[in-house]
Motif scaffolding. Structure first.
Motif, mmCIF file in Angstrom:
data_model
loop_
_atom_site.group_PDB
_atom_site.id
_atom_site.type_symbol
_atom_site.label_atom_id
_atom_site.label_comp_id
_atom_site.label_asym_id
_atom_site.label_seq_id
_atom_site.Cartn_x
_atom_site.Cartn_y
_atom_site.Cartn_z
ATOM 1 N N UNK A 287 0.829 -1.207 0.000
ATOM 2 C CA UNK A 287 0.000 0.000 0.000
ATOM 3 C C UNK A 287 0.860 1.252 0.000
ATOM 4 N N UNK A 288 0.545 2.163 -0.909
ATOM 5 C CA UNK A 288 1.250 3.436 -0.952
ATOM 6 C C UNK A 288 2.470 3.463 -1.836
ATOM 7 N N UNK A 289 2.837 2.309 -2.407
ATOM 8 C CA UNK A 289 3.980 2.261 -3.310
ATOM 9 C C UNK A 289 3.501 2.097 -4.751
ATOM 10 N N UNK A 290 4.252 2.639 -5.677
ATOM 11 C CA UNK A 290 3.897 2.612 -7.088
ATOM 12 C C UNK A 290 4.889 1.761 -7.859
ATOM 13 N N UNK A 291 4.409 0.966 -8.822
ATOM 14 C CA UNK A 291 5.350 0.195 -9.646
ATOM 15 C C UNK A 291 6.177 1.116 -10.518
ATOM 16 N N UNK A 292 7.356 0.645 -10.892
ATOM 17 C CA UNK A 292 8.275 1.470 -11.689
ATOM 18 C C UNK A 292 7.645 1.880 -13.014
ATOM 19 N N UNK A 295 5.657 5.426 -13.635
ATOM 20 C CA UNK A 295 6.301 6.731 -13.752
ATOM 21 C C UNK A 295 6.390 7.430 -12.410
ATOM 22 N N UNK A 296 7.170 8.494 -12.325
ATOM 23 C CA UNK A 296 7.374 9.175 -11.038
ATOM 24 C C UNK A 296 6.140 9.949 -10.584
ATOM 25 N N UNK A 300 5.259 13.211 -4.702
ATOM 26 C CA UNK A 300 6.021 12.390 -3.770
ATOM 27 C C UNK A 300 7.494 12.784 -3.781
ATOM 28 N N UNK A 301 8.019 13.049 -4.963
ATOM 29 C CA UNK A 301 9.423 13.441 -5.075
ATOM 30 C C UNK A 301 9.694 14.723 -4.300
ATOM 31 N N UNK A 332 11.633 -2.351 -7.695
ATOM 32 C CA UNK A 332 11.666 -1.018 -8.273
ATOM 33 C C UNK A 332 10.486 -0.158 -7.872
ATOM 34 N N UNK A 333 9.842 -0.512 -6.747
ATOM 35 C CA UNK A 333 8.694 0.260 -6.284
ATOM 36 C C UNK A 333 9.147 1.605 -5.720
ATOM 37 N N UNK A 334 8.352 2.636 -5.990
ATOM 38 C CA UNK A 334 8.648 3.971 -5.493
ATOM 39 C C UNK A 334 7.537 4.436 -4.563
ATOM 40 N N UNK A 335 7.874 5.202 -3.532
ATOM 41 C CA UNK A 335 6.824 5.686 -2.627
ATOM 42 C C UNK A 335 5.917 6.688 -3.318
#
Length: 392
Positions: A287-292, A295-296, A300-301, A332-335
């Motif tokens: 939950x809360x993470x996005x697959x690579x 896209x960004x 969050x950044x 490669x998950x991003x927050x």
């Protein structure tokens, strides 16, 4: 007669001005309904469907989503987010959330956040007492129509008038969140910070999160706001609509509860990567993470940069970064912004993280209501009813 409502393939092709072979292609591609003829391999076709298809050459078909699909409020690129042409990286440094709300509404902040405050009728106190156990969101949905009626200027539907009402909405919503009987003139983040005993660092973090959350595309709640705004309602009703849609089970923009649980687990363990690896091993979504591939998430950044600048030595933040590192290593998950927003809410100790998120999003909804209102009421189309067909 019911039979007159059906026509043969030859008659339908003649109406459409196409060959019989082309008509059969239309049957598949254009969703033309039909019914079989007893004791025959032939079929007869619903005349209204054919007539509707025939009319498409003269007029676009009706659509239940026939609203403005474009907005000049926000621009999202691969590496940045802009409100009215100004990057959120710059806007997070503005001293008040109100200045960003006014930018979204395309007005001067002093014109809408002045000395005048929205009146709270006497009924508000009684209703709030009855709803004491309910969330600020449910209180707002119940009370906004009452406050609207007590403020005649709510019926000023000029762009400036709607923006001024928007200022009243945000101030009233703030009062409901912090439990005040009346709105006040202080900056919104200052009112909330003083009510909850925030430090200056916490107040700045809350302001940053609210600015980043103000608008982010035509998600379902925003679309609903534009739909109702096109009928000529005030920002009070528009925001009530947004709240009603946004907290729905299927349209909630983020899974606050699941994300909040994950963040809580991360900061409470000495092995912060374990909540991540356990979910992966069990086949659950993180939950809360996005697959690579998604896209960004620019918001969050930006928020992660702000957290690193203000909380680099914070033990909870260090655990969060360890968990983020594990998610990155695994797949490669991003927050996402929702995850970092939940962490910010944890550091702020907010009793209702959803309430401040939707307070911020209300500014964006009001901007969309103003923009849609300027475009006039949506075009009314003849409805097309597609219930089960009668037999021959």
């Amino acid at each position: 007669m019911v039979d007159d409502d059906y026509i043969s393939a030859e008659e339908a092709a003649a109406l459409l001005g196409v060959t019989i072979d082309t008509f059969y292609v239309y049957v598949t591609r254009k969703n033309l309904r039909s019914t079989g003829i007893p004791n025959s391999r032939k079929r007869r076709y619903w005349r209204a469907d054919v007539e509707q298809l025939r009319g498409r050459g003269r007029k676009p078909p009706a659509s239940p989503t026939d609203l403005d699909a474009e907005s000049s409020i926000t621009l999202l690129t691969e590496d940045n987010l802009f409100y009215r042409g100004i990057s959120v990286r710059e806007l997070v440094n503005r001293p008040t959330f109100e200045s960003v709300a006014a930018l979204l509404w395309d007005v001067d902040a002093d014109a809408v956040f002045g000395e005048s405050l929205p009146a709270f009728p006497d009924t508000v106190k009684a209703v709030r007492h009855a709803l004491a156990g309910e969330s600020p969101l449910d209180q707002a949905i119940a009370l906004f129509p009452l406050i609207e009626k007590a403020n005649p200027r709510s019926q000023d539907f000029s762009p400036t008038g709607m923006a001024r009402t928007g200022g009243d909405v945000l101030r009233a919503f703030t009062a409901l969140i912090i439990g005040n009987d009346r709105p006040d003139r202080r900056a919104i983040h200052v009112s909330i910070a003083e009510a909850f005993g925030f430090t200056d660092r916490q107040a700045a973090l809350m302001r940053h999160v609210m600015i980043l959350a103000a608008d982010h595309g035509l998600e379902p709640a925003t679309f609903a706001v534009r739909a109702i705004a096109s009928t000529g309602v005030s920002p009070w009703r528009a925001v009530s609509t947004g709240l009603t849609i946004a907290i729905g089970r299927k349209t909630r923009p983020v899974k606050f509860a699941a994300i909040g649980r994950l963040v809580q687990e991360i900061v409470e363990t000495e092995r912060p990567f374990e909540p991540i690896t356990r979910r992966v091993q069990e086949g659950d979504a993180i939950a809360g993470f996005l697959p690579a591939t998604s896209g960004p998430d620019v918001r969050a950044t930006v928020l992660l940069d702000l957290l690193e600048a203000g909380y680099a030595r914070d033990a909870d933040f260090q655990r969060l970064m360890a968990a983020i590192g594990a998610a990155r290593d695994i797949g490669g998950y991003e927050p996402g912004f929702a995850l970092l927003g939940a962490f910010a809410g944890l550091k702020l100790g907010l009793r209702s993280r959803e309430a401040t998120f939707f307070l911020a999003r209300a500014a964006g909804w009001i901007a969309h209501a103003i923009e849609q209102s300027l475009g006039g009421e949506r075009e009314r189309h003849e409805p097309h009813y597609r219930g089960p067909l009668p037999g021959l």
